[in-house]
Scaffold this motif. Structure first.
Motif, PDB file in Angstrom:
ATOM      1  N   GLU A 185     -11.902  41.693  47.722  1.00 58.65           N
ATOM      2  CA  GLU A 185     -11.486  42.309  46.459  1.00 58.65           C
ATOM      3  C   GLU A 185     -12.534  42.095  45.364  1.00 58.65           C
ATOM      4  N   VAL A 186     -13.803  42.125  45.785  1.00 58.18           N
ATOM      5  CA  VAL A 186     -14.918  41.899  44.873  1.00 58.18           C
ATOM      6  C   VAL A 186     -15.663  43.213  44.643  1.00 58.18           C
ATOM      7  N   ARG A 187     -16.285  43.345  43.511  1.00 59.89           N
ATOM      8  CA  ARG A 187     -17.114  44.509  43.204  1.00 59.89           C
ATOM      9  C   ARG A 187     -18.112  44.748  44.346  1.00 59.89           C
ATOM     10  N   ASN A 188     -18.176  45.965  44.833  1.00 62.56           N
ATOM     11  CA  ASN A 188     -19.084  46.382  45.910  1.00 62.56           C
ATOM     12  C   ASN A 188     -18.880  45.582  47.195  1.00 62.56           C
ATOM     13  N   GLY A 189     -17.706  44.966  47.350  1.00 68.07           N
ATOM     14  CA  GLY A 189     -17.490  44.126  48.525  1.00 68.07           C
ATOM     15  C   GLY A 189     -18.381  42.907  48.547  1.00 68.07           C
ATOM     16  N   GLY A 190     -18.945  42.571  47.401  1.00 69.62           N
ATOM     17  CA  GLY A 190     -19.829  41.413  47.296  1.00 69.62           C
ATOM     18  C   GLY A 190     -21.293  41.770  47.208  1.00 69.62           C
ATOM     19  N   LEU A 232      -4.061  35.994  58.245  1.00 68.27           N
ATOM     20  CA  LEU A 232      -2.632  36.166  58.015  1.00 68.27           C
ATOM     21  C   LEU A 232      -2.442  36.042  56.515  1.00 68.27           C
ATOM     22  N   GLY A 233      -1.750  36.991  55.935  1.00 70.55           N
ATOM     23  CA  GLY A 233      -1.610  36.961  54.484  1.00 70.55           C
ATOM     24  C   GLY A 233      -0.894  35.710  54.018  1.00 70.55           C
ATOM     25  N   GLY A 234      -1.617  34.825  53.315  1.00 71.77           N
ATOM     26  CA  GLY A 234      -0.961  33.675  52.685  1.00 71.77           C
ATOM     27  C   GLY A 234      -0.197  34.095  51.453  1.00 71.77           C
ATOM     28  N   GLY A 235      -0.380  35.332  51.070  1.00 70.44           N
ATOM     29  CA  GLY A 235       0.287  35.956  49.930  1.00 70.44           C
ATOM     30  C   GLY A 235      -0.162  37.406  49.908  1.00 70.44           C
ATOM     31  N   LEU A 236      -0.068  38.042  48.757  1.00 71.48           N
ATOM     32  CA  LEU A 236      -0.568  39.405  48.573  1.00 71.48           C
ATOM     33  C   LEU A 236      -1.139  39.526  47.168  1.00 71.48           C
ATOM     34  N   GLN A 237      -2.335  40.073  47.059  1.00 71.81           N
ATOM     35  CA  GLN A 237      -2.897  40.342  45.745  1.00 71.81           C
ATOM     36  C   GLN A 237      -2.362  41.689  45.259  1.00 71.81           C
ATOM     37  N   VAL A 238      -1.835  41.722  44.050  1.00 68.62           N
ATOM     38  CA  VAL A 238      -1.286  42.977  43.542  1.00 68.62           C
ATOM     39  C   VAL A 238      -2.408  43.930  43.169  1.00 68.62           C
ATOM     40  N   THR A 239      -2.128  45.200  43.291  1.00 68.69           N
ATOM     41  CA  THR A 239      -3.027  46.238  42.811  1.00 68.69           C
ATOM     42  C   THR A 239      -2.340  46.955  41.653  1.00 68.69           C
ATOM     43  N   ASN A 240      -3.108  47.740  40.921  1.00 71.00           N
ATOM     44  CA  ASN A 240      -2.546  48.394  39.743  1.00 71.00           C
ATOM     45  C   ASN A 240      -1.397  49.320  40.103  1.00 71.00           C
ATOM     46  N   LEU A 252     -16.456  41.734  37.841  1.00 69.44           N
ATOM     47  CA  LEU A 252     -16.740  41.516  39.258  1.00 69.44           C
ATOM     48  C   LEU A 252     -15.568  41.846  40.177  1.00 69.44           C
ATOM     49  N   GLN A 253     -14.570  42.577  39.661  1.00 70.74           N
ATOM     50  CA  GLN A 253     -13.404  42.870  40.484  1.00 70.74           C
ATOM     51  C   GLN A 253     -13.548  44.203  41.210  1.00 70.74           C
ATOM     52  N   GLU A 254     -12.751  44.372  42.261  1.00 72.37           N
ATOM     53  CA  GLU A 254     -12.654  45.654  42.943  1.00 72.37           C
ATOM     54  C   GLU A 254     -12.023  46.674  42.009  1.00 72.37           C
ATOM     55  N   SER A 255     -12.542  47.900  42.004  1.00 66.72           N
ATOM     56  CA  SER A 255     -11.972  48.936  41.136  1.00 66.72           C
ATOM     57  C   SER A 255     -12.319  50.322  41.673  1.00 66.72           C
ATOM     58  N   THR A 256     -11.597  51.309  41.196  1.00 70.66           N
ATOM     59  CA  THR A 256     -11.878  52.693  41.597  1.00 70.66           C
ATOM     60  C   THR A 256     -13.223  53.154  41.037  1.00 70.66           C
ATOM     61  N   GLU A 257     -13.676  52.537  39.954  1.00 65.50           N
ATOM     62  CA  GLU A 257     -14.970  52.908  39.378  1.00 65.50           C
ATOM     63  C   GLU A 257     -16.121  52.606  40.326  1.00 65.50           C
TER      64      GLU A 257
END
Length: 716
Positions: free
Chosen positions: A98-103, A260-268, A312-317
């Motif tokens: 979930e990082v900008r440009n996949g890192g 295995l998902g230890g949780g879930l990161q929310v998306t917009n 530095l986050q993942e985004s549609t941009e």
């Protein structure tokens, strides 16, 4: 130690090994807290820490590497070593996470070649990155760092999709890693969804929901709640047939997981809420399906670091399908963004302790899944069950839990094992998931069948600890012994007590649901909490504890036909005052507010044992951002996507108001007034909320309350 593997499991010095692996991203966690947070993971039963080295976090500007502060990889690995933990380092070059440009740094994408291809120019930059990472960790490779993951989801999410070129790419990256110095026993690659593995050990994944799914409605039940030999996501398997999208020989490699998902990161657009049972039920099903390593992504949440050039986050941009918070990477993980130990950690600890004490034998038991076991994730009628068994002894696994679904109850069920043992009159209710032993030997006593689950073996006391299922109290009928059960050194706990059991230095501590016990990196036992300052312990301490008073004993034994096991209760002699205090806030704009909790915190921080303060912000809207003045500049320091009523935003304050960190908490104010900006949630906004609010008008934007709660910590 020497690490090897065969088609069944990993092995450590020749002995079969069922490890628990948990992901933490050091660059998303304050470096001052690394040892503390690693010790929390260790308290949850994590053996191996997995961590991405995220390229853009370290070389955002070409040629300018940053290995300082929260990006100090060398110090992070050193911290893990000091905490007695092993590392599986995920060195990329591409990570996702979930990082900008996949890192990938932006500058890399501007080169005149395409990354993640077999272009020699790309491999040269990958080599430079591997060399830079190796320069930070060389002294730990082969000792603290026992394994390396190459790339991530290569051929499944980007990269080359043709088999020969894709496998060549992965083999080339591994060769480069070895040449620069990464000589380790364990090389892994993600193996799901058609990903290429280059001959490395494939590791699999599975999540309870899909916050990346573009739909903004309730989606179909996850196939990860079904027992199956399908190592890929079962939704894929049921659509296309067994093994579809698996690029490796499943007969050659053990069934291991890393995500295995230890949780879930929310998306917009999709605000999913992963509960403790959502997560634990999937992990239990995977064990019953043959998994011999439970790897959780994430195990520890965090906060995205400050970028030099961009956020530095993942985004549609940046070409992704999803928009994520700029700062928040909480993930609703077992250990959350600000170090909160969650109920998810308590649930997973039941599996972790079992794997630690009984995993070596458990690894040898193949998964046998009866034909009548339902494979359709939508089937809510049939009983879901499997066995881990050699044909004579083993464990029965049952799952009657599916997130957001109601499953048929199966009362007075008789289940026959492959060896002929019958579990009689099992009551399986909606929401149940569990596993039970049959023909297994514990401490020289063979159990034909049991209605309780093994948790751990307290070796110094030779005490075998089990726990009962919620609402299923069979008392003296917990065990069907093969012969006389007299003299069995067994303890049966309630499930609630098992969730709140912590093993430290061959002692069992049982706390209330608000506190936890761990061994810190200096070897001291500590208890942390927000409620009553007390604990139960077995065996008792040989002498008095400074600052604590013994106030009695309690028998936690639930089996009426087994010996009593007396736990000693201790309370703090001068317990800290614990309460939640409301904080004032001032509206300074249409959707913005000012709060000042600094003076309150600084006034109370020196109270004995006070360790942290947690700010709870109850608001309604689409999202909220907090700005503070740092070095004379107004900066975004935190943000949050609203999950709906009943899920306030909780913020740990210690990192913002401390320059020195000690057992008595904070010292030195380094913050000023905070401003909260709330983005309204429109009635027509296309967004999935598990519980949608009632709109009085066209939108919601409201700050309802702000409160602060103390957390204490004491040595035991």
């Amino acid at each position: 130690m020497k690490y090897t593997y065969d088609s069944t499991s990993l092995m450590r010095d020749g002995k079969r090994w069922f490890p628990i692996m948990g992901e933490i991203h050091y660059s998303r966690v304050p470096c001052a807290f690394w040892k503390e947070e690693l010790c929390k993971m260790k308290a949850g039963g994590v053996d191996v820490v997995s961590a991405y080295t995220i390229w853009i976090h370290h070389e955002e500007i070409e040629g300018e590497y940053d290995w300082t502060g929260d990006r100090n990889l060398h110090e992070f690995i050193s911290s893990a070593k000091e905490c007695g933990m092993k590392i599986l380092l995920r060195i990329g070059p591409w990570s996702h996470g979930e990082v900008r440009n996949g890192g990938f740094p932006d500058w890399l994408l501007k080169k005149d070649f395409e990354p993640r291809t077999n272009d020699e120019r790309y491999f040269e930059y990958a080599r430079r990155w591997y060399e830079a990472v190796y320069s930070q960790v060389a002294e730990f490779v082969g000792s603290t760092i026992i394994g390396v993951q190459i790339e991530n989801e290569y051929g499944h999410c980007g990269g080359l999709y043709e088999k020969e070129s894709g496998e060549e790419h992965m083999r080339t990256l591994k060769k480069i890693a070895e040449e620069v110095g990464f000589k380790v026993d364990i090389y892994t690659a993600t193996g799901w969804g058609g990903a290429w593995t280059g001959g490395m050990i494939p590791v699999m994944g599975g999540y309870c929901d899909a916050p990346w799914d573009q739909r903004v409605t309730e989606i179909e039940p996850s196939g990860n709640y079904t027992f199956t030999h399908e190592r890929n996501d079962h939704n894929i398997g049921s659509d296309h047939g067994f093994g579809y999208g698996v690029t490796f020989d499943m007969e050659k490699f053990p069934y291991l997981t890393a995500e295995l998902g230890g949780g879930l990161q929310v998306t917009n657009h999709r605000r999913t809420i992963a509960t403790a049972k959502d997560i634990a039920a999937v992990a239990t099903v995977k064990m019953g399906s043959g998994v011999n390593l439970l790897g959780f992504y994430m195990y520890h949440g965090g906060t995205n670091p400050e970028g030099k050039l961009t956020t530095l986050q993942e985004s549609t941009e940046t070409g992704y399908l999803n928009d994520l918070p700029i700062k928040n990477y909480d993930f609703r993980a077992p250990v959350r963004e600000f170090g909160q130990v969650s109920d998810t950690l308590r649930e997973l600890k039941l599996l972790s302790y079992f794997a630690s004490d009984f995993g070596s034998e458990f690894c040898t038991l193949p998964a046998i899944i009866p034909d009548e076991n339902p494979l359709d994730p939508n089937d809510t009628e049939k009983l879901r069950y499997s066995f881990r068994t050699d044909g004579k002894k083993g464990y029965l696994f049952v799952n009657n839990y599916v997130r957001h679904q109601t499953l048929k109850e199966h009362l007075s069920e008789n289940i026959r094992t492959p060896g002929g043992t019958v579990f009689k009159n099992l009551n399986v209710k909606n929401g149940d998931f569990f596993f039970l032993p049959f023909n297994m030997e514990f401490g020289g006593k063979k159990i034909r069948s049991a209605s309780v689950t093994p948790l751990l073996h307290l070796k110094n006391e030779n005490l075998f600890v089990f726990y009962e299922r919620d609402g299923e109290k069979s008392e003296s009928a917990f065990f069907d012994f093969d012969g006389d059960g007299t003299g069995s050194n067994f303890l049966v706990l309630s499930r609630k007590d098992a969730l709140n059991t912590w093993r430290v230095k061959d002692r069992l501590f049982v706390t209330d649901g608000d506190s936890y016990v761990l061994e810190n990196s200096a070897g001291k036992t500590e208890i942390t909490g927000r409620g009553k300052c007390s604990f139960l312990v077995y065996p008792d301490f040989p002498s008095a504890l400074a600052g604590w008073k013994k106030v009695g004993s309690e028998n936690l034994q639930k089996a009426s036909d087994l010996s009593k096991v007396e736990f000693s209760r201790y309370e703090r002699e001068n317990p800290p005052e614990t309460f939640t205090s409301e904080c004032k806030f001032e509206k300074i704009g249409e959707n913005s507010y000012r709060i000042d909790v600094c003076e309150y915190i600084l006034e109370k921080e020196k109270a004995d044992g006070i360790f942290d303060f947690f700010l709870n912000i109850d608001y309604a809207g689409s999202n909220a951002k907090i700005y503070a003045t740092v070095g004379g500049e107004r900066k975004l320091i935190l943000d949050d996507f609203w999950l709906g009523d009943g899920y306030p935003w909780e913020i740990g304050m210690r990192q913002f108001f401390a320059s020195n960190f000690g057992t008595n908490g904070m010292s030195g104010k380094i913050g000023t007034d905070w401003e909260i900006e709330i983005t309204p949630l429109s009635k027509t906004q296309k967004i999935y909320l598990e519980k949608r609010p009632v709109f009085d008008g066209d939108e919601i934007s409201e700050l309802r309350s702000v409160s602060v709660q103390r957390e204490w910590r004491f040595s035991i």
